[in-house]
Motif scaffolding. Structure first.
Motif, mmCIF file in Angstrom:
data_model
loop_
_atom_site.group_PDB
_atom_site.id
_atom_site.type_symbol
_atom_site.label_atom_id
_atom_site.label_comp_id
_atom_site.label_asym_id
_atom_site.label_seq_id
_atom_site.Cartn_x
_atom_site.Cartn_y
_atom_site.Cartn_z
ATOM 1 N N GLU A 13 51.612 45.676 45.761
ATOM 2 C CA GLU A 13 52.271 46.818 46.377
ATOM 3 C C GLU A 13 51.410 47.405 47.499
ATOM 4 O OE1 GLU A 13 54.362 49.252 43.823
ATOM 5 O OE2 GLU A 13 55.163 50.403 45.503
ATOM 6 N N GLU A 14 50.113 47.408 47.269
ATOM 7 C CA GLU A 14 49.252 47.945 48.317
ATOM 8 C C GLU A 14 49.334 47.068 49.569
ATOM 9 O OE1 GLU A 14 45.098 48.549 47.378
ATOM 10 O OE2 GLU A 14 44.946 49.954 49.049
ATOM 11 N N SER A 17 52.579 47.743 51.271
ATOM 12 C CA SER A 17 52.505 49.047 51.931
ATOM 13 C C SER A 17 51.736 48.921 53.243
ATOM 14 C CB SER A 17 51.816 50.040 50.990
ATOM 15 O OG SER A 17 51.340 51.148 51.709
ATOM 16 N N HIS A 18 50.635 48.197 53.180
ATOM 17 C CA HIS A 18 49.825 48.001 54.382
ATOM 18 C C HIS A 18 50.660 47.324 55.470
ATOM 19 C CE1 HIS A 18 45.850 47.117 56.408
ATOM 20 N NE2 HIS A 18 46.702 46.365 57.107
ATOM 21 N N GLU A 20 53.831 47.140 55.864
ATOM 22 C CA GLU A 20 54.917 47.969 56.373
ATOM 23 C C GLU A 20 54.392 49.040 57.337
ATOM 24 O OE1 GLU A 20 56.589 49.155 52.695
ATOM 25 O OE2 GLU A 20 57.912 47.403 52.575
ATOM 26 N N HIS A 21 53.287 49.632 56.962
ATOM 27 C CA HIS A 21 52.712 50.643 57.848
ATOM 28 C C HIS A 21 52.306 50.043 59.179
ATOM 29 C CE1 HIS A 21 52.299 53.263 54.236
ATOM 30 N NE2 HIS A 21 52.523 54.211 55.149
ATOM 31 N N GLU A 22 51.722 48.843 59.095
ATOM 32 C CA GLU A 22 51.294 48.186 60.332
ATOM 33 C C GLU A 22 52.511 47.845 61.188
ATOM 34 O OE1 GLU A 22 48.233 47.879 61.270
ATOM 35 O OE2 GLU A 22 48.617 46.748 63.098
ATOM 36 N N ASP A 24 55.373 49.354 61.148
ATOM 37 C CA ASP A 24 55.875 50.614 61.704
ATOM 38 C C ASP A 24 55.146 50.927 63.006
ATOM 39 O OD1 ASP A 24 57.510 50.892 59.557
ATOM 40 O OD2 ASP A 24 56.273 52.400 58.520
ATOM 41 N N ALA A 25 53.815 50.789 62.929
ATOM 42 C CA ALA A 25 53.011 51.109 64.101
ATOM 43 C C ALA A 25 53.357 50.177 65.258
ATOM 44 C CB ALA A 25 51.528 51.003 63.752
ATOM 45 N N ARG A 43 47.966 39.835 61.389
ATOM 46 C CA ARG A 43 46.778 40.671 61.486
ATOM 47 C C ARG A 43 46.086 40.850 60.138
ATOM 48 N NH1 ARG A 43 47.811 45.667 65.670
ATOM 49 N NH2 ARG A 43 48.336 44.346 67.451
ATOM 50 N N PHE A 44 46.878 40.800 59.095
ATOM 51 C CA PHE A 44 46.276 41.035 57.792
ATOM 52 C C PHE A 44 45.332 39.899 57.414
ATOM 53 C CE2 PHE A 44 45.810 41.428 53.277
ATOM 54 C CZ PHE A 44 45.793 42.799 53.083
#
Lengths: 891, 116
Positions: A13-14, A17-18, A20-22, A24-25, A43-44
Motif C-alpha cells: 500500500e505504501e 501510495s507513493h 499515485e502521489h508521484e 499526481d505530481a 522513477r521508483f
C-alpha cells in the motif's frame, strides 16, 4: 524487531501510495494520466531493492505455524476480495465446480449408502449379512426366474447365495459367534379390501425384530413364540407406510385382523417410522416365516431351495472373519450328503445392497460411473483453468508488484492456490448439498419408485467432498498459478508492456487447455448423439408386434388359491367375455408380456438325437392362446397359427417358431412338422413359422423364439387386449374380471409404458450427456474466443506491419482463423479418438447404430468446428480493423 | 533497461541525514521526501525513489522517525514519517558530520555545493 516487521499488504500500500502521489505530481507537470503512471513506476525503480525481502519476509520456523495460519488467513482474505471484484468469473467458475464436484460426491454418496454405510438401526456395526456359496456343483443364475439347475440337486430362487429354511435353522442353532440370526424373504400378497392392494410381504424368522432391534411404534414386533408349527400363528406387523396409507394411522389397529391372500392375520404391531427393512426392497408388512405356506408355495421343508436372506448380530468380540470361518464349518458338515459340494459362507457388515452378486453388479457399474464422473470433473477443471488463464494478464500486474516486493515465487503460487482452494471449497460445499439430493434422482432413474438410500452427509462423505475439492483445486489451480507467477523480474514494475506480460509459453498452454476442453465436450456430445440416435431408432423400431393400444392384464390367481385348472378356466371365460366387448379388437392369453423380461429360456434339441446339444444356445418361449398372433399383429409366414383344439393325448404340443429359430435348427430343410424338446421336457411340433418378434426388445441378436400352445395342467396368466384407437376398454375388462371373482386383483400395464420404461435409461443417458456436453461446449467456445482474442492482441503489431505492407483484410482474417483452427483441429481430433474408444465401451447399450456411427461423429465434429469458428470471428474482425498507424505507434 | 550503474545508491548515512533534515520541516510521506531530496539535489542524489525506503526503514527501526498512516494533501492515503525526539537529537549531533559528507559528495560529483 517484531515491532518493525511490517506486513506485505502494508508495504504494497505504501508503494501504491507513493506511485499515485508521484503520478499526481507528474500530471500537474503536464503528463497524461497513463504516461504519468508509467513514469512514476520508472522513477521508483526496483521495488525489491526498496524493500529487500530479508527485511521483512524471512520467517523463523519458531512460531511458524501461527504465522503460517496468519499468512493463510491473509491470503484467503486477499483471495476473497479478488474474487468479489470479478463476480462473472467467480460465478461461472463456482457453478462449473459445483457440477463437477457435486456429481462426483453424489455418485460416491449413492454408492456409499448402498454398499458401505451401516443400516440405520441400533448398534448397526454389529450387524452382518451372511451369504452361502457352493463350489463343485453346477449352479446357474437366471434373473428372477426360478429354475432347476444341473442335476436338479439345488433350486435357485433369485440369487444363489441365499439359504434354505433347514440351513437357516442349522446356522442359528450352532453358531456361537452370533447373538442372533434372522432370515427373511419377500413375497407378493394381496391384501383384501376396497380396493384390494398388492403388498410386499416379508416372511421373517421370529428372531427378526430382536436381532435387528427394529423400532416398534405400536404393539409389539414378532416374537419367538409366533413361529410355531407351520400355519398356526397368523399374526402380522404392519410397516409404518402401509399403516398410514391404508389405515390412516389408526391407533386402534392392534388386535384387528386383515386378510392376506386367503388367510386372516391378526395385527400385533406397527413398526417404527424409520424402519424400512434391511435391503433395497421396502417391506409393507412382516409375518412369521412359519406362515409362508399361506402366501407362497411352501418352501419351508425344502432343504435345497435358496430363498432366505440372512442377517445376524455378532456377539461382543466376534469378527465377521471369525464368524465366516465358524459358519463355513457348519455348512461343510452338511456337505457330506452332497457329493462334491463345498460350502463357503461369506460374512460382511450389513449394508443396504449386500451379498456377492449385488456387490459384483455395483462393482462393475462403479467403474463406468466413476470414469464418467471423473471425466466431467476433469472437464470442469479444464474450464476453470481456462478461465483463470484468460484473466492472467490482469492478475500478473498484481503479481509483479508482489514479486518485486520480494515475495518468493512459491509464496505467490501459494496465494494463487489459496484462491483456487477457496473456489473449490465453495464449489465443493454446494456440490455436497447437491449430493444430498442427487442420489435420490439416481435411484429413481435406476428403479421406478426409488430406493431407500440414506444420503445424509456423514464424515466419510464430507471427507470425500473435501478430497475431491482439493484435487480439483490442484487440477485447475496449480498450472495457472505456476504460469502466472512465472514473470520476468528484470522488467517487473517497469511498465505494462507486453514484454512483462504472459509470453508465448503461456499462450501455448492456453491453447492446449482450449484443445483439451474441445476434446472433452466432443466426447460428451458424441456420446449424447449416439444415445439420442439409438433412442430414436429404438422407439421407432419395428419389434415385430404391435405396441400401440396393447394392454396386459394380470390377475393374482395364484394368491387367491386357484389351482392351475381353475385358473385356466377363469382366464378362458374372461378372455371370451373381453373379446366380445365393443372397444376391444382382440384378446388373447400369454404367459408373459413382451419386453418385460419374463420369457422363460430353455435348451432344445431334436428328441431323437442321442445326447443334448447345448452349443446352439438358449431358445426363449412363451405360452400363448391361439388368438395371440392376430391380437399382437404377428404375421404367420408359413404353416398355420396355433390350433383352437388341443392335440390328442400323447401327441406333441403344437408350437409356432420364429424365423431365427427355424434357420438355426433346420438350416437346409423344412422346419414345419419337425419335433423338438427341452431336456426332460415335453416334445413340441412346429405347426407354423412366424416373422421374428422381438419379445426381449433390442437384445435381438441371435434371438431364437417360439410360441407354444398352453399345455394341459398349465395356464398363461396374462390377458393381452388390443383396444380400438381412442377407446379405453380398461374399466370394462376389469369389470369382467370382478364379475367372475370379486376378490381377484388385476394389475394393468400398457405396452407403451413398458417400452417407455425400457427406453428410459437411454433417454436419461442422452439427456445427461447432451446437457453436460453443451455446457462443456459453451465454456470451450468462451475459451476459443479468449485464446483467439489474446492471440490477436499479441500479434497486433505484426498485423499492423502486414497491413502496412499491403496485406488485404481477407489475408489477415484467414491468418487469425488458421492459427485458431489448428488448436480446434487438434482438440477435435483428440476428442474423436477419445469418443471412438468410449463408444466401444458403451456399444452394448446402443441399438441400431454402429458405435462409430459416421453421422454422429462427423455431425458433432462439424458442429463443434462451426461453434469454434463463430467464436473466432469477432477477434478476426478486430484484427482486420486494426489501424496500422495506431498499432505501430503503440509499440 | 536498468543497469547496475543507474541504480547506484548514496553512501549509507548520507541519505539518512537528508531524510532527517527534510523531516525537520514537518511530517512527510515517502514520495514527498523523495521529491524534496531530489529537488534539493537537482535530481542527482536520488536516482530511484525506491532507494529511499531502505533508509526510511532503518531510521524507523532505530527509533529516529515514527510512521503512521494518514491522508495527504491530494486526499490520498499515505504513510507519514515524522522526526522523533531521539531523531532530532541525532540530527543535531550529526549536522557537523553532514557538512563534511556534503563536501565529500561535492568533490565526487565535481560541483561546488556552496555555489549551487
Amino acid at each position: 524487531m517484531g515491532r518493525h516487521r511490517r506486513s506485505r499488504v502494508d508495504i504494497e500500500e505504501e508503494v501504491r501510495s507513493h506511485l499515485e502521489h508521484e503520478a499526481d505530481a507528474l500530471v500537474v507537470e503536464g503528463m497524461t494520466r497513463s504516461e504519468a503512471r508509467a513514469e512514476a513506476r520508472a522513477r521508483f525503480g526496483d521495488v525489491s531493492r526498496a524493500f529487500p525481502p530479508d527485511a521483512w519476509t524471512r520467517r523463523s520456523w519458531v512460531g511458524g505455524v501461527g504465522r503460517l495460519i496468519a499468512e493463510l488467513a491473509r491470503d484467503a482474505g486477499l483471495a476473497l476480495r479478488t474474487l468479489r471484484r470479478e463476480p462473472g468469473f467467480t460465478v461461472v467458475a463456482i457453478l462449473t465446480l459445483v457440477l463437477g464436484i457435486g456429481l462426483n460426491c453424489a455418485l460416491f454418496s449413492f454408492l456409499y449408502s448402498l454398499t458401505m454405510r451401516g443400516l440405520p438401526l441400533p448398534d448397526a456395526d454389529r450387524l452382518v449379512t451372511i451369504h452361502q456359496t457352493f463350489t463343485g456343483m453346477p449352479l446357474g443364475h437366471f434373473g428372477s426366474a426360478s429354475m432347476k439347475v444341473g442335476d436338479g440337486s439345488r433350486y435357485v430362487n433369485g440369487t444363489s447365495d441365499m439359504v434354505s429354511y433347514p440351513e437357516y435353522l442349522a446356522y442359528r442353532d450352532r453358531a456361537r459367534s452370533l447373538s442372533g440370526l434372522a432370515g427373511f424373504a419377500s413375497v407378493d400378497a394381496t391384501m383384501a379390501g376396497e380396493p384390494a392392494l398388492r403388498v410386499s410381504a416379508f416372511v421373517v424368522t421370529c428372531s427378526y425384530f430382536q436381532v435387528l432391534r427394529a423400532p416398534v411404534l405400536l404393539g409389539r414386533g414378532l416374537e419367538p413364540g409366533d413361529c410355531g408349527a407351520a400355519g398356526q400363528v397368523p399374526v402380522v406387523v404392519l410397516g409404518y407406510g402401509l399403516w398410514q396409507s391404508r389405515f390412516g394411522g389408526d391407533g386402534g389397529i392392534v388386535g384387528r385382523t386383515i386378510r392376506l391372500d386367503r388367510t386372516r392375520f391378526t395385527v400385533v404391531g406397527v413398526a417404527g417410522r424409520d424402519f424400512t427393512g434391511t435391503g433395497l426392497e421396502e417391506p409393507d408388512l412382516w409375518v412369521p416365516v412359519t406362515m409362508e405356506p399361506a402366501l407362497a408355495p411352501d418352501r419351508l421343508r425344502n432343504p435345497d431351495l435358496s430363498w432366505l436372506a440372512l442377517v445376524g448380530r455378532l456377539r461382543p468380540g466376534a469378527t465377521p472373519e471369525g464368524t465366516a470361518t465358524e459358519l463355513t464349518g457348519i455348512g461343510r458338515s452338511r456337505d457330506t450328503s452332497y457329493p462334491g459340494r463345498r460350502t463357503t459362507v461369506l460374512v460382511d457388515h450389513a449394508t443396504l445392497a449386500g451379498g456377492p452378486i449385488l456387490a459384483a453388479q455395483v462393482r462393475s457399474s462403479r467403474i463406468g460411473a466413476f470414469s464418467l464422473a471423473g471425466l466431467i470433473l476433469l472437464i470442469a477443471c479444464l474450464n476453470v483453468a481456462s478461465l483463470m488463464l484468460a484473466r492472467m494478464p490482469a492478475r500478473q500486474r498484481a503479481v509483479r508488484i508482489r514479486r518485486a516486493l520480494g515475495a518468493a515465487r512459491h509464496q505467490v503460487v501459494g496465494q494463487l492456490l489459496v484462491e483456487s482452494l477457496l473456489l473449490a471449497f465453495v464449489g465443493g460445499g454446494m456440490g455436497l448439498a447437491l449430493s444430498i439430493w442427487l442420489p435420490g434422482v439416481f435411484a429413481r432413474i435406476l428403479v421406478p419408485g426409488g430406493l431407500p438410500v440414506d444420503t445424509a452427509p456423514d464424515l466419510r462423505i464430507v471427507g470425500y467432498a473435501l478430497g475431491v475439492s482439493f484435487i480439483a483445486a490442484l487440477l485447475f489451480g496449480l498450472m495457472p498459478s505456476l504460469e502466472t507467477s512465472r514473470i520476468d523480474l528484470a522488467s517487473a514494475l517497469r511498465s505494462d508492456t507486453p514484454g512483462g506480460g504472459p509470453g508465448p509459453r503461456t499462450y501455448r498452454l492456453r491453447k492446449t487447455v482450449v484443445a483439451a476442453q474441445l476434446a472433452g465436450s466432443l466426447l460428451l456430445l458424441v456420446l449424447a448423439g449416439l444415445f439420442a440416435r439409438s433412442f430414436v431408432l429404438e422407439q421407432r423400431a419395428d419389434l415385430g408386434f404391435r405396441i400401440d393400444h396393447i394392454y396386459g392384464f394380470r390377475p393374482d390367481l395364484g394368491d387367491e388359491g386357484y389351482s392351475a385348472e381353475q385358473a385356466a378356466a377363469f382366464l378362458d371365460t374372461w378372455k371370451t367375455r373381453v373379446a366380445a366387448l365393443p372397444g376391444v379388437q382382440g384378446a388373447a392369453l400369454t404367459s408373459a408380456l413382451p419386453l418385460d423380461g419374463q420369457s422363460a429360456a430353455v435348451f432344445v434339441r431334436d428328441p431323437n438325437a442321442a445326447a443334448p446339444d447345448f452349443k446352439e444356445g438358449q431358445v426363449f418361449f412363451v405360452y400363448v392362446s391361439p388368438g395371440y398372433f392376430a391380437t399382437m399383429g404377428i404375421p404367420i409366414l408359413r404353416g398355420a397359427g396355433l390350433p383352437a383344439t388341443r392335440p390328442a393325448s400323447g401327441e406333441p404340443q403344437p408350437a409356432v417358431i420364429g424365423e431365427t429359430m427355424a434357420h438355426r435348427y433346420w438350416p437346409n430343410q423344412e422346419a414345419l412338422g419337425q419335433v423338438f424338446a427341452a431336456p426332460n421336457g415335453e416334445p413340441r411340433r412346429v405347426v407354423g413359422i412366424a416373422r421374428d418378434a422381438f419379445h426381449g426388445g433390442w437384445q435381438r441378436e441371435g434371438w431364437a423364439f417360439f410360441w407354444s400352445a398352453i399345455p394341459p395342467r398349465a395356464f398363461a396368466g396374462t390377458l393381452v387386449v388390443r383396444a380400438a384407437a381412442h377407446a379405453d376398454a380398461t374399466p370394462e375388462v376389469l369389470a369382467a374380471a370382478r364379475q367372475l371373482d370379486s376378490n381377484v386383483l388385476v394389475s394393468v400395464t400398457s405396452l407403451h409404458d413398458v417400452l417407455e420404461e425400457r427406453l428410459r435409461p437411454a433417454r436419461v443417458a442422452a439427456l445427461l450427456y447432451a446437457a453436460l456436453g453443451s455446457l462443456a461446449l459453451l465454456l470451450a467456445a468462451v475459451g476459443v474466443y479468449g485464446a483467439a482474442a489474446y492471440g490477436v492482441s499479441q500479434r497486433s503489431h505484426e498485423f499492423g506491419v502486414r497491413v502496412a505492407l499491403g496485406a488485404s483484410r481477407g489475408e489477415i482474417r484467414s491468418l487469425v482463423l488458421r492459427q485458431g483452427l489448428l488448436t480446434v483441429g487438434i482438440g477435435v481430433a483428440a476428442g474423436l479418438v477419445a469418443a471412438g474408444v468410449a463408444a466401444q465401451l458403451v456399444r452394448g447399450q446402443l441399438y441400431g447404430i454402429a458405435p462409430l456411427d459416421p453421422l454422429v461423429f462427423l455431425g458433432i465434429a462439424g458442429a463443434l468446428v462451426g461453434v469454434a469458428v463463430a467464436a473466432m470471428l469477432k477477434p478476426a474482425r478486430r484484427a482486420c480493423s486494426l489501424d496500422p498507424a495506431e498499432t505501430l505507434r503503440g509499440d | 533497461m536498468s543497469t547496475q550503474d543507474d541504480r547506484e545508491a548514496l553512501p549509507q548515512g548520507t541519505l539518512d541525514l537528508l531524510i532527517l533534515r527534510t523531516l525537520e520541516l514537518g511530517r512527510e510521506h515517502g514520495q514527498g521526501i523523495a521529491r524534496a531530496i531530489q529537488e534539493s539535489s537537482e535530481g542527482v542524489l536520488l536516482v530511484e525513489h525506491g532507494s529511499l525506503y531502505p533508509a526510511l526503514q532503518r531510521l524507523e527501526r532505530r527509533g529516529w522517525v515514527a510512521a503512521e498512516w494518514g491522508i495527504s494533501a491530494n486526499n490520498r492515503r499515505a504513510r507519514f514519517y515524522a522526526l522523533t525526539v531521539k531523531g532530532r537529537r541525532q540530527l543535531e549531533a550529526e549536522t557537523g558530520r553532514w557538512q563534511r559528507v556534503t563536501d565529500a559528495v561535492s568533490r565526487v560529483l565535481g560541483v561546488d555545493p556552496a555555489g549551487g
